[in-house]
Design an enzyme around this catalytic site. Structure first.
Site, short mmCIF file in Angstrom:
data_model
loop_
_atom_site.label_atom_id
_atom_site.label_comp_id
_atom_site.label_asym_id
_atom_site.label_seq_id
_atom_site.Cartn_x
_atom_site.Cartn_y
_atom_site.Cartn_z
N CYS A 1 -38.77 -13.27 104.07
CA CYS A 1 -40.03 -13.00 104.92
C CYS A 1 -40.83 -11.64 104.39
O CYS A 1 -41.84 -11.77 104.15
CB CYS A 1 -39.88 -13.44 106.12
SG CYS A 1 -39.47 -15.04 106.37
N GLU B 1 -42.81 -17.14 109.15
CA GLU B 1 -43.67 -16.09 108.44
C GLU B 1 -44.21 -16.97 107.09
O GLU B 1 -45.30 -16.80 106.99
CB GLU B 1 -43.00 -14.91 108.06
CG GLU B 1 -42.59 -13.92 109.25
CD GLU B 1 -41.03 -14.58 109.57
OE1 GLU B 1 -40.31 -13.13 109.99
OE2 GLU B 1 -40.63 -15.43 109.47
N HIS C 1 -39.31 -20.57 107.48
CA HIS C 1 -39.22 -19.68 108.35
C HIS C 1 -40.99 -19.52 108.93
O HIS C 1 -41.76 -19.75 108.23
CB HIS C 1 -38.99 -18.08 108.04
CG HIS C 1 -37.44 -18.20 107.63
ND1 HIS C 1 -36.82 -16.79 107.65
CD2 HIS C 1 -36.44 -19.07 107.37
CE1 HIS C 1 -35.59 -17.17 107.38
NE2 HIS C 1 -35.48 -18.38 107.18
#
Length: 157
Positions: free
Chosen positions: A86, A55, A53
């Site tokens: 995250c 992040e 992801h």
């Protein structure tokens, strides 16, 4: 344009890089002392890794930049409200502040699906600001999924 909008615009530019790769257009930048120290976008499909992801990738880059797992005095800007993974990584990184663009009613864990940072007992609680450039962030995601559905429909025809 205020400072949060300025850095969210940078996160949007990262999201557009993901979109070019046919990734869900989510982008992230991490800022320290008013300077971007890390930037990333989703690469989950490209790399076939569930944890890639925006992040997580930005946090890894910021860790390298500061030479520590602690990202104190940093602000993370992300176009979509973070998921549980995250949000947990942000918490454990000791990031001071999170700024996100649009909420995620299906997977957001800061304010939408659950309120992770309202659970007592953590050793750190980041400050949160949501809704910065919300329409821009939301439109990017909505348009992406509209196009995905059209492509899927065309393949069936």
């Amino acid at each position: 344009m205020n400072i949060d909008e300025k850095f969210m615009w940078e996160a949007i530019q990262e999201a557009k890089k993901a979109q070019i790769l046919d990734e869900v257009p989510i982008g992230c930048v991490i800022v320290k002392d008013n300077q971007i120290i890390a930037r990333a976008h989703n690469l989950r499909e490209s790399r076939q890794k569930s944890i890639d992801h925006a992040e997580i990738l930005a946090i890894e880059k910021a860790n390298e930049y500061v030479g520590s797992w602690r990202l104190e005095n940093c602000t993370l800007y992300v176009t979509l409200e973070p998921c549980p993974m995250c949000a947990g990584a942000i918490l454990l990184s000791r990031i001071e502040r999170i700024v996100y663009g649009t909420s995620d009613p299906k997977g957001g864990s800061i304010e939408s699906r659950m309120k992770m940072y309202e659970i007592s007992g953590w050793n750190h609680y980041p400050n949160v600001t949501g809704g910065i450039l919300k329409e821009d962030c939301s439109t990017l995601l909505t348009d992406f999924f509209i196009n995905k559905r059209k492509q899927k429909k065309q393949r069936k025809s």
